[in-house]
Scaffold this motif. Structure first.
Motif, mmCIF file in Angstrom:
data_model
loop_
_atom_site.group_PDB
_atom_site.id
_atom_site.type_symbol
_atom_site.label_atom_id
_atom_site.label_comp_id
_atom_site.label_asym_id
_atom_site.label_seq_id
_atom_site.Cartn_x
_atom_site.Cartn_y
_atom_site.Cartn_z
ATOM 1 N N GLY A 150 53.092 -17.055 129.475
ATOM 2 C CA GLY A 150 53.629 -18.568 128.874
ATOM 3 C C GLY A 150 54.853 -18.931 129.803
ATOM 4 O O GLY A 150 55.691 -18.142 129.644
ATOM 5 N N PHE A 151 54.967 -20.176 130.120
ATOM 6 C CA PHE A 151 55.872 -20.712 130.702
ATOM 7 C C PHE A 151 55.974 -22.048 130.563
ATOM 8 O O PHE A 151 55.468 -22.940 131.333
ATOM 9 N N PRO A 152 56.229 -22.628 129.368
ATOM 10 C CA PRO A 152 56.248 -24.062 128.952
ATOM 11 C C PRO A 152 57.107 -24.943 129.904
ATOM 12 O O PRO A 152 58.125 -24.581 130.203
ATOM 13 N N LEU A 153 56.427 -26.062 130.450
ATOM 14 C CA LEU A 153 57.243 -26.975 131.067
ATOM 15 C C LEU A 153 58.493 -27.278 130.690
ATOM 16 O O LEU A 153 59.582 -27.397 131.166
ATOM 17 N N SER A 154 58.673 -27.350 129.236
ATOM 18 C CA SER A 154 59.915 -27.705 128.312
ATOM 19 C C SER A 154 60.993 -26.520 128.527
ATOM 20 O O SER A 154 62.188 -26.794 128.212
ATOM 21 N N GLU A 155 60.794 -25.466 129.446
ATOM 22 C CA GLU A 155 61.440 -24.309 129.604
ATOM 23 C C GLU A 155 61.742 -24.221 131.093
ATOM 24 O O GLU A 155 62.736 -23.157 131.597
ATOM 25 N N SER A 156 61.196 -25.219 131.800
ATOM 26 C CA SER A 156 61.390 -24.811 133.298
ATOM 27 C C SER A 156 62.378 -25.941 133.599
ATOM 28 O O SER A 156 62.074 -27.217 133.825
ATOM 29 N N SER A 157 63.425 -25.566 134.091
ATOM 30 C CA SER A 157 64.685 -26.290 134.641
ATOM 31 C C SER A 157 64.293 -27.150 135.749
ATOM 32 O O SER A 157 64.699 -28.507 135.687
ATOM 33 N N GLY A 158 63.704 -26.514 136.763
ATOM 34 C CA GLY A 158 63.060 -27.140 137.730
ATOM 35 C C GLY A 158 62.146 -28.208 137.527
ATOM 36 O O GLY A 158 62.322 -29.465 138.137
ATOM 37 N N PHE A 159 61.187 -28.271 136.604
ATOM 38 C CA PHE A 159 60.490 -29.192 136.191
ATOM 39 C C PHE A 159 61.105 -30.268 135.542
ATOM 40 O O PHE A 159 60.870 -31.599 135.663
ATOM 41 N N MET A 183 54.735 -42.466 129.302
ATOM 42 C CA MET A 183 54.754 -41.045 128.746
ATOM 43 C C MET A 183 54.927 -40.099 129.838
ATOM 44 O O MET A 183 54.467 -40.203 131.081
ATOM 45 N N SER A 184 56.158 -39.335 129.691
ATOM 46 C CA SER A 184 56.440 -38.439 130.839
ATOM 47 C C SER A 184 55.630 -37.467 130.959
ATOM 48 O O SER A 184 54.729 -36.931 130.089
ATOM 49 N N THR A 185 55.554 -36.821 132.160
ATOM 50 C CA THR A 185 54.549 -35.722 132.627
ATOM 51 C C THR A 185 54.818 -34.594 131.482
ATOM 52 O O THR A 185 53.924 -33.781 131.197
ATOM 53 N N LEU A 186 56.104 -34.424 131.178
ATOM 54 C CA LEU A 186 56.301 -33.124 130.054
ATOM 55 C C LEU A 186 55.626 -33.688 129.032
ATOM 56 O O LEU A 186 54.934 -32.703 128.171
ATOM 57 N N ALA A 187 55.587 -34.637 128.256
ATOM 58 C CA ALA A 187 54.825 -35.045 127.081
ATOM 59 C C ALA A 187 53.369 -34.728 127.363
ATOM 60 O O ALA A 187 52.693 -34.075 126.465
ATOM 61 N N ARG A 188 52.938 -35.003 128.537
ATOM 62 C CA ARG A 188 51.340 -34.720 128.596
ATOM 63 C C ARG A 188 51.067 -33.386 128.898
ATOM 64 O O ARG A 188 49.850 -32.878 128.565
ATOM 65 N N ALA A 189 51.948 -32.386 129.375
ATOM 66 C CA ALA A 189 51.544 -30.994 129.385
ATOM 67 C C ALA A 189 52.632 -30.303 128.936
ATOM 68 O O ALA A 189 53.461 -29.679 129.657
ATOM 69 N N ARG A 190 52.715 -29.798 127.734
ATOM 70 C CA ARG A 190 53.580 -29.162 127.071
ATOM 71 C C ARG A 190 53.537 -27.559 127.341
ATOM 72 O O ARG A 190 54.588 -26.935 127.556
ATOM 73 N N ARG A 191 52.430 -26.795 127.420
ATOM 74 C CA ARG A 191 52.070 -25.495 127.520
ATOM 75 C C ARG A 191 51.313 -25.146 128.631
ATOM 76 O O ARG A 191 49.918 -24.747 128.225
ATOM 77 N N PRO A 192 51.581 -24.917 129.876
ATOM 78 C CA PRO A 192 50.722 -24.502 130.698
ATOM 79 C C PRO A 192 50.378 -23.080 130.848
ATOM 80 O O PRO A 192 51.431 -22.278 130.219
ATOM 81 N N VAL A 193 49.552 -22.564 131.107
ATOM 82 C CA VAL A 193 48.952 -21.127 130.947
ATOM 83 C C VAL A 193 48.947 -20.687 132.607
ATOM 84 O O VAL A 193 48.334 -21.432 133.358
ATOM 85 N N ILE A 194 49.509 -19.668 132.754
ATOM 86 C CA ILE A 194 49.632 -19.193 134.111
ATOM 87 C C ILE A 194 48.639 -17.628 133.962
ATOM 88 O O ILE A 194 49.054 -16.827 133.008
#
Length: 167
Positions: free
Chosen positions: A24-33, A1-12
Motif C-alpha cells: 500500500g502507498f496511498p496517494l494521500s501519503e505521496s508527497s510527489g503526487f 473533485m481532485s484526482t486525490l479524492a478519486r483515487a485514495r488507495r492505489p495498490v501496487i
C-alpha cells in the motif's frame, strides 16, 4: 473533485511474486503526487485567467523569468524556466509574434540571442501578477501564515533533497 479524492488507495503489485502480495502507498501519503495535484489545480486556474490577456501558460513562465531579469540568453531562459531549449524556442517564437519579446543578437557573442521584453509585455506585468497573487490567495485561504511559511520551507527542503540525487 481532485484526482486525490478519486483515487485514495492505489495498490501496487510486485511483479514476479507468486503470492501477489499487495504493497500500500496511498496517494494521500505521496508527497510527489500531492504536489503535482496542487500544481495542476494552480495551472488550470492560471490558464483560464491569463487567456483573456491572450497568453498561454508556457508564455507565462517565460514572462515571469524575464520580469525578474530581462535580456537573458535563450539558454539561460530555458534553464530558469525549467524547459528544454527546443520548447523554449517554440514558446519564444509565439511570444515574438504576439509582440511580447524581441530577440537581439548579443554584441559580445553573435551566436547568442538575448531575449528582451517589449513595452507591451512590461505593461502587462502588474495586472498579471495581481491575477497570479489572487490565485495563490485563493489556494491559501484558511491556512495560517505560520503553516504557509513551514510549507514553503518543507517544499524547498524536499526539492533540495531531490536535486542532490545524481541518478
Amino acid at each position: 473533485m481532485s484526482t486525490l479524492a478519486r483515487a485514495r488507495r492505489p495498490v501496487i503489485r510486485r511483479a514476479g511474486n507468486s503470492h501477489n502480495r499487495e504493497v500500500g502507498f496511498p496517494l494521500s501519503e505521496s508527497s510527489g503526487f500531492l504536489v503535482r495535484d496542487a500544481n495542476r489545480a494552480f495551472q488550470r486556474l492560471l490558464e483560464k485567467r491569463i487567456s483573456s490577456f491572450g497568453l498561454k501558460r508556457g508564455q507565462w513562465y517565460f514572462l515571469r523569468v524575464l520580469w525578474a531579469e530581462d535580456g537573458l540568453s535563450q539558454r539561460e531562459l530555458s534553464a530558469r524556466g525549467g524547459t528544454m531549449e527546443p520548447t523554449t524556442v517554440i514558446a519564444l517564437r509565439s511570444m515574438e509574434k504576439a509582440g511580447l519579446i524581441r530577440r537581439v543578437r548579443s554584441t559580445r557573442d553573435k551566436r547568442k540571442a538575448q531575449v528582451w521584453l517589449t513595452p507591451k509585455a512590461k505593461r502587462m506585468r502588474d495586472e498579471l501578477l495581481v491575477v497570479a497573487r489572487g490565485i495563490t490567495d485563493e489556494a491559501e485561504h484558511g491556512i495560517g501564515r505560520t503553516e504557509l511559511a513551514r510549507f514553503r520551507r518543507i517544499v524547498a527542503h524536499m526539492t533540495a533533497n531531490l536535486d542532490r540525487i545524481k541518478d
